[in-house]
Design an enzyme around this catalytic site. Sequence first.
Site, PDB file in Angstrom:
ATOM      1  N   LYS A 187      31.101-100.826  12.628  1.00 30.74           N
ATOM      2  CA  LYS A 187      30.564 -99.824  11.684  1.00 30.74           C
ATOM      3  C   LYS A 187      31.562 -99.754  10.528  1.00 30.74           C
ATOM      4  O   LYS A 187      32.587 -99.085  10.624  1.00 30.74           O
ATOM      5  CB  LYS A 187      30.447 -98.471  12.386  1.00 30.74           C
ATOM      6  CG  LYS A 187      29.331 -97.563  11.904  1.00 30.74           C
ATOM      7  CD  LYS A 187      29.430 -97.145  10.460  1.00 30.74           C
ATOM      8  CE  LYS A 187      30.434 -96.041  10.220  1.00 30.74           C
ATOM      9  NZ  LYS A 187      30.698 -95.824   8.767  1.00 30.74           N
ATOM     10  N   GLU A 262      44.305 -95.731  14.638  1.00 29.45           N
ATOM     11  CA  GLU A 262      45.275 -95.972  13.558  1.00 29.45           C
ATOM     12  C   GLU A 262      44.946 -95.007  12.435  1.00 29.45           C
ATOM     13  O   GLU A 262      43.914 -95.141  11.778  1.00 29.45           O
ATOM     14  CB  GLU A 262      45.171 -97.416  13.059  1.00 29.45           C
ATOM     15  CG  GLU A 262      45.862 -98.397  13.984  1.00 29.45           C
ATOM     16  CD  GLU A 262      45.818 -99.817  13.461  1.00 29.45           C
ATOM     17  OE1 GLU A 262      45.975-100.719  14.281  1.00 29.45           O
ATOM     18  OE2 GLU A 262      45.596-100.018  12.256  1.00 29.45           O
ATOM     19  N   CYS A 296      47.821 -97.043   4.320  1.00 31.01           N
ATOM     20  CA  CYS A 296      48.335 -96.115   5.338  1.00 31.01           C
ATOM     21  C   CYS A 296      49.846 -96.203   5.466  1.00 31.01           C
ATOM     22  O   CYS A 296      50.504 -95.232   5.793  1.00 31.01           O
ATOM     23  CB  CYS A 296      47.680 -96.400   6.673  1.00 31.01           C
ATOM     24  SG  CYS A 296      47.922 -98.093   7.213  1.00 31.01           S
ATOM     25  N   GLU A 393      48.722 -86.183   3.000  1.00 31.94           N
ATOM     26  CA  GLU A 393      48.478 -87.578   2.631  1.00 31.94           C
ATOM     27  C   GLU A 393      47.560 -87.606   1.410  1.00 31.94           C
ATOM     28  O   GLU A 393      46.384 -87.242   1.500  1.00 31.94           O
ATOM     29  CB  GLU A 393      47.821 -88.333   3.790  1.00 31.94           C
ATOM     30  CG  GLU A 393      47.678 -89.816   3.515  1.00 31.94           C
ATOM     31  CD  GLU A 393      46.901 -90.560   4.596  1.00 31.94           C
ATOM     32  OE1 GLU A 393      45.873 -90.043   5.067  1.00 31.94           O
ATOM     33  OE2 GLU A 393      47.321 -91.675   4.944  1.00 31.94           O
TER      34      GLU A 393
HETATM   35  P1  NAD Z   1      37.670 -91.706   7.422  1.00 30.39           P
HETATM   36  O1  NAD Z   1      38.303 -91.172   8.657  1.00 30.39           O
HETATM   37  O2  NAD Z   1      36.983 -90.771   6.521  1.00 30.39           O
HETATM   38  O3  NAD Z   1      36.580 -92.824   7.792  1.00 30.39           O
HETATM   39  C1  NAD Z   1      36.904 -93.973   8.552  1.00 30.39           C
HETATM   40  C2  NAD Z   1      35.657 -94.469   9.251  1.00 30.39           C
HETATM   41  O4  NAD Z   1      35.257 -93.501  10.224  1.00 30.39           O
HETATM   42  C3  NAD Z   1      34.445 -94.687   8.333  1.00 30.39           C
HETATM   43  O5  NAD Z   1      33.780 -95.877   8.730  1.00 30.39           O
HETATM   44  C4  NAD Z   1      33.589 -93.455   8.628  1.00 30.39           C
HETATM   45  O6  NAD Z   1      32.214 -93.660   8.410  1.00 30.39           O
HETATM   46  C5  NAD Z   1      33.869 -93.263  10.110  1.00 30.39           C
HETATM   47  N1  NAD Z   1      33.598 -91.909  10.623  1.00 30.39           N
HETATM   48  C6  NAD Z   1      33.711 -90.732   9.971  1.00 30.39           C
HETATM   49  N2  NAD Z   1      33.349 -89.711  10.780  1.00 30.39           N
HETATM   50  C7  NAD Z   1      33.020 -90.260  11.971  1.00 30.39           C
HETATM   51  C8  NAD Z   1      32.558 -89.720  13.213  1.00 30.39           C
HETATM   52  N3  NAD Z   1      32.379 -88.412  13.395  1.00 30.39           N
HETATM   53  N4  NAD Z   1      32.320 -90.579  14.232  1.00 30.39           N
HETATM   54  C9  NAD Z   1      32.517 -91.909  14.075  1.00 30.39           C
HETATM   55  N5  NAD Z   1      32.921 -92.463  12.927  1.00 30.39           N
HETATM   56  C10 NAD Z   1      33.180 -91.654  11.881  1.00 30.39           C
HETATM   57  O7  NAD Z   1      38.837 -92.518   6.671  1.00 30.39           O
HETATM   58  P2  NAD Z   1      38.779 -93.182   5.214  1.00 30.39           P
HETATM   59  O8  NAD Z   1      38.833 -92.091   4.209  1.00 30.39           O
HETATM   60  O9  NAD Z   1      37.673 -94.179   5.168  1.00 30.39           O
HETATM   61  O10 NAD Z   1      40.148 -94.015   5.210  1.00 30.39           O
HETATM   62  C11 NAD Z   1      41.366 -93.512   4.758  1.00 30.39           C
HETATM   63  C12 NAD Z   1      42.228 -93.072   5.932  1.00 30.39           C
HETATM   64  O11 NAD Z   1      42.468 -94.183   6.795  1.00 30.39           O
HETATM   65  C13 NAD Z   1      43.599 -92.596   5.515  1.00 30.39           C
HETATM   66  O12 NAD Z   1      43.922 -91.427   6.218  1.00 30.39           O
HETATM   67  C14 NAD Z   1      44.524 -93.737   5.937  1.00 30.39           C
HETATM   68  O13 NAD Z   1      45.843 -93.371   6.175  1.00 30.39           O
HETATM   69  C15 NAD Z   1      43.846 -94.224   7.157  1.00 30.39           C
HETATM   70  N6  NAD Z   1      44.269 -95.590   7.468  1.00 30.39           N
HETATM   71  C16 NAD Z   1      45.134 -95.791   8.516  1.00 30.39           C
HETATM   72  C17 NAD Z   1      45.598 -97.073   8.809  1.00 30.39           C
HETATM   73  C18 NAD Z   1      46.574 -97.304   9.924  1.00 30.39           C
HETATM   74  O14 NAD Z   1      46.781 -98.454  10.291  1.00 30.39           O
HETATM   75  N7  NAD Z   1      47.202 -96.290  10.496  1.00 30.39           N
HETATM   76  C19 NAD Z   1      45.165 -98.149   8.038  1.00 30.39           C
HETATM   77  C20 NAD Z   1      44.293 -97.909   6.976  1.00 30.39           C
HETATM   78  C21 NAD Z   1      43.839 -96.619   6.713  1.00 30.39           C
END
Ligand code: NAD
Length: 489
Positions: A187, A262, A296, A393
């Site tokens: 997804k 992550e 991240c 963040e």
């Molecule tokens: P997000 O959490 O908003 O979304 C990530 C994914 O989760 C999307 O595909 C979204 O559709 C899905 N999602 C959202 N709600 C959900 C639910 N209730 N059930 C299942 N899936 C759901 O994150 P974002 O804004 O897309 O990405 C940015 C974030 O990602 C930042 O906080 C960043 O630090 C983090 N990030 C972490 C790493 C790491 O390795 N630690 C790497 C890259 C990004």
Amino acid sequence: LSANIEKLNGYLSRFKNTGIMNRIAGEDCAGSAGVFQSISPVDKSVVCDVARGDVSDVDAAAKAAADAFPAWRDMPALERKKILLKVADAIEARAEEIALCECWDTGQTLRFMSKAALRGAENFRYFADQVTASRDGQHLQSPTLMNVTTRKPIGPVGVITPWNTPFMLSTWKIAPALAAGCTVVHKPAEDSPLTARLLVEIAEEAGLPPGVLNTVNGYGHDAGKRLTEHPAIKAIAFVGESRTGSIITKQGADTLKRMHLELGGKNPVIVFDDADLDRALDAVIFMIYSINGERCTSSSRLLIQDTIREEFETKLVERVNNIKVGHPLDPVTEIGPIVTEEHYNKVTSYFDIAKEDGATVAAGGVKVGDEGYFVRPTLFTNANNKMRIAQEEIFGPVLTSIPFSTEEEALEMANDTQYGLTGYVWTNDLTRALRFTDSLEAGMIWVNSENVRHLPTPFGGVKASGIGRDGGDWSFEFYMEQKHIGFAT
Ligand code: NAD
């Protein structure tokens, strides 16, 4: 730039015509909930329609992954390895298309995304090479038993990815899952669907059997939620915000889902006055202003020793003011637009928050034009670690600089955050480096270096930055079950 735009338009024309479909069991499928639109942050134009999947599409994809699982699991490891190596070659062959599409979809710049596409190929190649290692049993002697510990792929898994460097991050999860013998329902983030579509297409063309990798587009609260709740899905590899990680952990509780999370970060870079300051300056700039700061592992908090603060910040301001903001496909551009309107509003809101908290906007702090979601790279100074700009963040090209006087004070501030993903320490005092890194609360730390990813090493965070590790054998530990068998001797 114009040559790149022309190439991009060539690559996008098919999506303009047909939109992005879901891919389930090797077939293109419309979304049961209709479509949503992907918008380019460069000029706010519609990239294309995207199939909006919901519960029934996830169910179909989970069934496809479950149906495809036994044959994929039982395929001889070397055959699986051959297919995954072909996927790596095929990614390389289409690296330019992936990079241009990713830039247009996310606002990331070509100078970084051309490397990210190749890193995606490397993820497949590395885990293909590990395929046989993932099956090695351990044979342990005891007085009465011959003990064999082996590993089995856990089953069909869900992979949920964010919009920042989406191609690289997707391959980082999907390659080891496939190498382990799992099938996958992916997804992708709703804000960056293009290259996930390219990935499934490339993988199938390279010989991945239908149903082994399925892609369902859609929103987190319906398609994503269903994936985390589906009984046939045995584990979820998730990359995204800490808040979402907590929500999906709850969603997965009823089916006792194994989770690898992550999550976010507010990573410190600590510069002591005995460091090589020119190199430290380069690294500080690279680790927050590359990849639009939407990374991240970015070091978004600079902890700078007060003895060198003035000199370091002066040089920093000069460098930050010279960073080129522009069209992401222009090879000289260093920072492209912020991925979406919503995220742009979030990032720019911190310009006022910083001032309200009493910090100084030493560079940037302004929007650029209104054609797309562009901002100037920003540096806040005269800050302290309690301010929101030091704790939250921001996930954009925004750095907060905070002075410290002693090592103890630096350590206390570095650890005073809910996050614990990475840390970067600059000092030429080896004893201090050892002492400091031992107490720094982070999953990954680099000393006198920016972030350099080495695939066999463990990747992941502590505290609100995540649970679990991947990389090397850690990935197989997640995607496989350990099984112990004792034979009486
Ligand atoms: P997000 O959490 O908003 O979304 C990530 C994914 O989760 C999307 O595909 C979204 O559709 C899905 N999602 C959202 N709600 C959900 C639910 N209730 N059930 C299942 N899936 C759901 O994150 P974002 O804004 O897309 O990405 C940015 C974030 O990602 C930042 O906080 C960043 O630090 C983090 N990030 C972490 C790493 C790491 O390795 N630690 C790497 C890259 C990004």
